[in-house]
Each structure stands twice: as C-alpha cells, then as structure tokens.
Design an enzyme around this catalytic site. Sequence first.
Site, PDB file in Angstrom:
ATOM      1  N   HIS A   5       0.973   5.360   0.885  1.00 38.83           N
ATOM      2  CA  HIS A   5       0.363   6.430   1.671  1.00 38.83           C
ATOM      3  C   HIS A   5       0.500   7.720   0.866  1.00 38.83           C
ATOM      4  O   HIS A   5       1.615   8.099   0.506  1.00 38.83           O
ATOM      5  CB  HIS A   5       1.101   6.620   3.005  1.00 38.83           C
ATOM      6  CG  HIS A   5       1.067   5.434   3.914  1.00 38.83           C
ATOM      7  ND1 HIS A   5       0.217   5.359   4.989  1.00 38.83           N
ATOM      8  CD2 HIS A   5       1.795   4.290   3.909  1.00 38.83           C
ATOM      9  CE1 HIS A   5       0.432   4.211   5.616  1.00 38.83           C
ATOM     10  NE2 HIS A   5       1.382   3.544   4.978  1.00 38.83           N
ATOM     11  N   HIS A   7       0.840  -1.196   0.000  1.00 41.97           N
ATOM     12  CA  HIS A   7       0.000   0.000   0.000  1.00 41.97           C
ATOM     13  C   HIS A   7       0.872   1.242   0.000  1.00 41.97           C
ATOM     14  O   HIS A   7       1.969   1.257   0.541  1.00 41.97           O
ATOM     15  CB  HIS A   7      -0.973   0.009   1.178  1.00 41.97           C
ATOM     16  CG  HIS A   7      -0.331  -0.125   2.532  1.00 41.97           C
ATOM     17  ND1 HIS A   7       0.170  -1.322   3.002  1.00 41.97           N
ATOM     18  CD2 HIS A   7      -0.107   0.776   3.513  1.00 41.97           C
ATOM     19  CE1 HIS A   7       0.656  -1.149   4.221  1.00 41.97           C
ATOM     20  NE2 HIS A   7       0.514   0.131   4.554  1.00 41.97           N
TER      21      HIS A   7
END
Length: 183
Positions: free
Chosen positions: A171, A169
């Site tokens: 950010h 992932h």
Amino acid sequence: MAVTSSSTLLLRNLPTVGRIAQSVRANSRIFSTGEMIRALPRIASPRSISSTRAAHNEEAAAKAASDTGAPTIFDKIVAKEIPSDIVYEDENVLAFRDINPQAPVHVLVIPKLRDGLTTLGKAEPRHTEVLGQLLHASKIVAEKEGIVDGFRVVINNGAEGCQSVYHLHLHVLGGRQMKWPPG
C-alpha cells in the site's frame, strides 16, 4: 469562601452558556430550563464512524480470508478481467488505486506473477528481485502522485496483520500527514 448563586454563575458565564445552548440546539438536544447543563460526551463524526466501520470490515475480511493459493481478485486485475485505475505498470509490477482509500493517495503495488508470494512471510531468496521491483515501483508511484517528499509503504502480512487478499501487495499511502503509531 464566598457563596455564589447559580444565577450569578449563569450571568457571569452567559457567553459560554449561549455557545453551549447553540451547540445543544445544533445537536437536537433539548433541555428544560430547570435542568442542569452537563458536559456532553464527544459525539463521533460520521467520518470517524465510517472509518471505524471500514476498519472493522477489513479486520473481518482478514479473519475470513485464507491463503489457499487460489486465484485472487488481484490476479483478475492483472489479467484485465476486472477494471482498475492503473497508476503504473511494467513487465513485472502493476500499481492501481485502492477502491477503499485510507488516504488521499492510496495505491496498491503488486507483482504480476505471484510465484508463491501470497504473503511477505513466504518470501524466499528467489523473490529478492521482485521485492526490490515492488519497492522501486512504490517510489515511482509516489513521484507520479506528487507525494515523494512524504509517503508510507505498508505491507499487511497474514490475518493478524489485516491481510485480506493473499497476493503480496504494498500500500502506498500519502497526500496527508501520517500518524504514529500506525496501528
């Protein structure tokens, strides 16, 4: 060198002493009149204490997490089993607001299909396309959030990189002045 009494110094610096006394009263510190006023140590604000606590919790979570390949919370978000505040979605990528934001804008961008991408360190040539899609989605998120002129994209990799969810992932952080170095 002239000798100056403590009462003369006090009178010369009365405005400063008054401000110190007000600060002392505001911080519920009481000094008797005979005590010397010393420099008080800087007291951390509640925000910095909570930021420190949050950082410690993230570090602890990263150390406790492991890359087992088992379904993650992000898999449940992709499957819509857990609600999230979705910012952007296409056939390959999902972007949603972080539940513990570290900036006014903090959005996570994930691949919908992990395909072995639990960490960036496990990326293979076959992942090139989805990695590009994640970066492009990060730019789209920045545009949607009004931060395209200044934002940061961060990927934590492994426990030492403070990764606590083993589903790659990104950010997307913005809405405030970023600092350097970041870590």
